[in-house]
Design a protein around this motif. Sequence first.
Motif, PDB file in Angstrom:
ATOM      1  N   TYR A 509      72.024  66.069   0.970  1.00 47.31           N
ATOM      2  CA  TYR A 509      70.618  65.763   1.497  1.00 47.31           C
ATOM      3  C   TYR A 509      70.530  65.954   3.187  1.00 47.31           C
ATOM      4  CZ  TYR A 509      67.215  61.976   2.790  1.00 47.31           C
ATOM      5  OH  TYR A 509      66.073  61.707   3.243  1.00 47.31           O
ATOM      6  N   GLU A 511      69.090  65.445   6.574  1.00 49.63           N
ATOM      7  CA  GLU A 511      68.405  64.300   7.216  1.00 49.63           C
ATOM      8  C   GLU A 511      67.439  64.524   8.421  1.00 49.63           C
ATOM      9  OE1 GLU A 511      70.973  60.969   8.753  1.00 49.63           O
ATOM     10  OE2 GLU A 511      70.492  61.760  10.702  1.00 49.63           O
ATOM     11  N   ASP A 513      65.218  62.195   9.350  1.00 48.71           N
ATOM     12  CA  ASP A 513      64.919  60.891   9.942  1.00 48.71           C
ATOM     13  C   ASP A 513      65.709  60.012   9.481  1.00 48.71           C
ATOM     14  OD1 ASP A 513      63.766  58.411  10.082  1.00 48.71           O
ATOM     15  OD2 ASP A 513      62.171  58.722   8.751  1.00 48.71           O
ATOM     16  N   PRO A 514      66.650  59.240  10.418  1.00 56.19           N
ATOM     17  CA  PRO A 514      68.002  58.472   9.873  1.00 56.19           C
ATOM     18  C   PRO A 514      67.415  57.225   9.082  1.00 56.19           C
ATOM     19  CG  PRO A 514      68.291  59.013  12.424  1.00 56.19           C
ATOM     20  CD  PRO A 514      66.708  59.486  11.815  1.00 56.19           C
ATOM     21  N   SER A 516      65.089  56.943   6.759  1.00 53.52           N
ATOM     22  CA  SER A 516      65.036  57.563   5.546  1.00 53.52           C
ATOM     23  C   SER A 516      66.694  57.711   4.906  1.00 53.52           C
ATOM     24  CB  SER A 516      64.189  58.613   5.033  1.00 53.52           C
ATOM     25  OG  SER A 516      62.978  58.776   5.809  1.00 53.52           O
ATOM     26  N   THR A 517      67.409  58.179   5.827  1.00 47.71           N
ATOM     27  CA  THR A 517      68.953  58.444   5.044  1.00 47.71           C
ATOM     28  C   THR A 517      69.287  57.164   4.565  1.00 47.71           C
ATOM     29  OG1 THR A 517      68.871  60.221   6.675  1.00 47.71           O
ATOM     30  CG2 THR A 517      70.858  59.565   5.718  1.00 47.71           C
ATOM     31  N   GLU A 518      69.228  56.182   5.218  1.00 48.80           N
ATOM     32  CA  GLU A 518      69.776  54.910   4.994  1.00 48.80           C
ATOM     33  C   GLU A 518      69.469  54.285   3.525  1.00 48.80           C
ATOM     34  OE1 GLU A 518      70.137  51.372   7.718  1.00 48.80           O
ATOM     35  OE2 GLU A 518      70.436  52.828   9.121  1.00 48.80           O
ATOM     36  N   GLN A 521      70.653  56.380   0.877  1.00 46.41           N
ATOM     37  CA  GLN A 521      71.919  56.241   0.449  1.00 46.41           C
ATOM     38  C   GLN A 521      72.292  55.240  -0.400  1.00 46.41           C
ATOM     39  OE1 GLN A 521      75.173  57.907   2.752  1.00 46.41           O
ATOM     40  NE2 GLN A 521      75.856  57.359   0.444  1.00 46.41           N
ATOM     41  N   ILE A 535      75.507  64.062   3.663  1.00 45.26           N
ATOM     42  CA  ILE A 535      74.173  64.086   4.597  1.00 45.26           C
ATOM     43  C   ILE A 535      74.596  65.320   5.513  1.00 45.26           C
ATOM     44  CG2 ILE A 535      72.762  62.704   6.075  1.00 45.26           C
ATOM     45  CD1 ILE A 535      73.239  61.431   3.258  1.00 45.26           C
ATOM     46  N   LYS A 537      72.877  67.397   8.840  1.00 45.14           N
ATOM     47  CA  LYS A 537      72.115  67.153  10.115  1.00 45.14           C
ATOM     48  C   LYS A 537      71.249  68.360  10.232  1.00 45.14           C
ATOM     49  CE  LYS A 537      74.190  63.285  11.544  1.00 45.14           C
ATOM     50  NZ  LYS A 537      73.619  61.838  11.391  1.00 45.14           N
TER      51      LYS A 537
END
Lengths: 610, 610
Positions: A509, A511, A513-514, A516-518, A521, A535, A537
């Motif tokens: 995936y 990332e 925008d952190p 959205s990542t959370e 996840q 994830i 970067k």
Amino acid sequence: MFSRFKRILIGRPLSSQYLAHEKLPKWKALAVLSSDAMSSVAYATEEILIPLSIFALAAMSWSMPVALAIATLLTIVTISYRQTISAYPSGGGAYIVARENLGTYPGLVAGAALLIDYILTVAVSIAAGVAAVTSAFPSLVEHKPVLAIVFVLLITVTNLRGLQESATVFAYPTYLFIFTLYGLIAYGAWRLFAGDAIAAAPIIHETYPEIPLFLGLRAFSSGCAALTGIEAISNGVTAFQSPVDKNAKATMAWMSFILATLFLGVTLLAHAYGVKPDTLGGETVISQLTRAIAGEGKFYYLVQGCTALILILAANTAFTGFPMLASLLAKDRFLPRQLASLGDKLVFSNGIIGLAGAALFLILLFRVDTHALVPLYAVGVFLSFTLSQTGMVVHHLKERGDGWLRAIFFNGLGATTTFVVLCVIAITKFTHGAWVVVIVIPLMVYGFTRVLNHYLAVGEELSLAKASAPGRLEKLRHTVIIPISGVHRGVIDALRYAISISEDVRACYVELDPVSTERMQAEWNRWAHEVPLVILKSPYRSVITPIVDYINDVDQVTHNEMITVIIPEFVTAKWYHRLLHNQTAFLIRAALSFRKGKVVTSIRYHLKAT
Amino acid sequence: MFSRFKRILIGRPLSSQYLAHEKLPKWKALAVLSSDAMSSVAYATEEILIPLSIFALAAMSWSMPVALAIATLLTIVTISYRQTISAYPSGGGAYIVARENLGTYPGLVAGAALLIDYILTVAVSIAAGVAAVTSAFPSLVEHKPVLAIVFVLLITVTNLRGLQESATVFAYPTYLFIFTLYGLIAYGAWRLFAGDAIAAAPIIHETYPEIPLFLGLRAFSSGCAALTGIEAISNGVTAFQSPVDKNAKATMAWMSFILATLFLGVTLLAHAYGVKPDTLGGETVISQLTRAIAGEGKFYYLVQGCTALILILAANTAFTGFPMLASLLAKDRFLPRQLASLGDKLVFSNGIIGLAGAALFLILLFRVDTHALVPLYAVGVFLSFTLSQTGMVVHHLKERGDGWLRAIFFNGLGATTTFVVLCVIAITKFTHGAWVVVIVIPLMVYGFTRVLNHYLAVGEELSLAKASAPGRLEKLRHTVIIPISGVHRGVIDALRYAISISEDVRACYVELDPVSTERMQAEWNRWAHEVPLVILKSPYRSVITPIVDYINDVDQVTHNEMITVIIPEFVTAKWYHRLLHNQTAFLIRAALSFRKGKVVTSIRYHLKAT
């Protein structure tokens, strides 16, 4: 939708079992295979008259002697080709005869010359057919290109429908043309002898003014356009009903007889009625002659109509021959192999479409002008005649069958005569466009050899002959990577496919925008925790680069033989919705498409949303 | 090869960490964000003079009062926009302000109007820039379209290289233009007062002949082109160095001051020197004025050069704003989501390319004629002004921050004035092209809502929210089919892949010729006997139909969830060799691409053969 359109346009596919039914009786074969040769009556006389009339009007009296010389040449070539039919009952085109008896390169030269001539047959015939129409309806002169395009498309579609139907469609107009023209000649002759001809011109001079030899030869060269297409019968022997040999030879003889009498008749009457070629207005000699003999009544329009029809249909000779020749060349691996295969119909669709395109290009390039196209035409024709007849001489020398000395005499006479004519044409017409053909033929031969070399190299490379002794097929060590942009039904489908095809599945995936990542996840842990998620970067905020880098990293770590990248894609309900999706899939595919050991597979999710 | 070309053309990608460096000091921001507004000096005066001069030459004396009215309007709009900068330090374009304060639909109307205006900014600026060049070099008049295309491409490539470089490139010409024009005005004024002006015209009449009100309003509407682009600074606040608010407001004030003085100065001198618009020859008013003041020396060419340069670079304002706005709309799902993402560079490449294409289309459609494009321009500009200022009034009513009454007064004044001007423009310019914009804006708003609805429907369809509680991901029941045309290395690779991904692998071969089948079957038994091989008959001699039929048969027999069709394909060393391979793979892929439960995977064999 396309296949439905194709079906409407070209009809249902024909089964192999119909192949036998495709065989033609003599009367149909004559029409299908000789419309090209016949139709040259419509312009050959005019081609003789033009160079003579430009020199001096009185020089036109030379047209009849020139026409007689051409008719003699026609007889020699016909006898020579009848021998080819006997020797090659499976179809003895110049390519086959030259390749088998003279070697690969002469064969390829003949093949190149013939391909060019098929294209020019279509171009010249359509241009002359358009001229016949515009002679009768001068207001259409500005629309010549449109007429030409319509005619080419019409004949292309008809041919894509298959040979059998072609034969039926084309048989009647050919005979209508033949009988109408015989009628015209008979009526014209009767009026002359009855003495009620309105013709102002002195009836048949016996005075032949002095003209330069070069001019006479140029008129002869131009008139040789009358011989184009006569080899079609010997190329298409397989289309005849049995006994193939006998039927084809008889048809060949009939064709030459009809052609010679029509050509001589028209030339004689054109002279008797004082017809002059109309190089400015573009009215054809046939049109002028018919008006002079029969006035502008119904018969005039019948003759113009038949002439236009046979000319346009004459292109059909090429549409029968071109794909067959291309297929022969393709089977010998001198042309792309897809040209060798039969399409959905019992004709070689690919060749037909290629021929139509090339001819249309030439027609438009030369502004639908017959007279400009003819000089390109004759060089190739006589080059293939010469190679074919020379090949026959060698054939008889090797075989020494019944009457081989007699056969060598006639083929040798044919070869010598056509070679002399070839030289005459190449010299007298060089600056009129023949030079183009002289350049293009070697280029085509070079192209053929390049294609063959490519296929030979590929065959060598793919061959298992030098491979070690076969054991069991071994499975590959194999990793699957799935780039995802979120967790949804499309991704779940792709994941189920992935775990079905490999034990080693990794999702990744990017990332951007952190936050959205959370969220992502958390969703992942709920729905797909069995598959490890990485994830990535993206310092450059590109989506593609990190994925490609990750794939390369995995490649180096695992040392596996194959990495499959599975991309969840959408199939939208409306085609224009594609613009709203799938950009990422497209870019990943493009980035990986030329890497070794990488397979990109799209798992499509079919959207109902509109 | 493509990526290499892209790299050469647009430079290396920029990392996110450079983002801070992209912030612009005031002097650079002024140049980058105001070149559009400044450049309108080059044509606004002419746009006022044209309707007046067509009515009567004496009516041109009204140009100065009209210009003063426009300068007043400029002042009101500037004050109003400075308040927007304070309220929206993260960038308050008309779209954001209208959407947040007035609702979705007014926001979308503003968004549509702005998108159109960005396109027209490029079109008008390039057309006027080309006019500046052809005024100096009349022999280039016939090559206007070529010049326009070259300029658009140049500016597109420059923008694809990124904002930072854009700023540097564009700063110097903007200042050069400003100082050169001030120089021209000063010199022109000095010559007038020193009395040595050659100008034949009476110096500044005080007579204002009676003209119809409609004519005066039309001249005013045309001159309002001077205001286009002044919102760029409030849209681009985030590009400023901190303190963002203060810097942006100061830059806004400076821009308006420079614009007003240049515009008034040029209009005054054009009148004093008796310059008449040259509607036939196409020489611009600026060109005529410069020749009248300074003769045709080096200074003349300097002014024409600067004018052309700033006009062409003015398009840059749009190239900064358009992709940003498109990205805002795309993030709100009113435009395709790919427009929301950053490209490899810190600019929105997709938006830039779309803008360039649309502008070029308009430029060529209107034959590079500034005067024809301007009427389309002003409606959208004043529509977005009005919506933006009205939104600000609502904003202050809700927030009631410090000095909210004063703020409401100025924004209310701005809103009212621009609304009145909008009505004047829409009425006086309706038949000159404004009607197009009146039709296109509602269509665009409709399009935005359709795009949103599609994404909402897709989100709903893909959502796992209503799915049953997640268990383990289940494997698929899965069959692999490999169509083959022979046994070679490429097929062996594909077979190894196939047995790696499924237990149920079936190969199939289409029989076109029984002799080849026998040879193939023998090879198969030697190399790949583990995989069952099915020979398919092809009564219609099509290769594709039997394969597709077989796949459907297997589908029905196995009842599996997924069938993978693995196709051995070749990657050729030279791109043109693709023409010699892979036809079958392409056709099978096309036949299956929209079927559910079918995956088509190409296993590529990399050929070395040339």
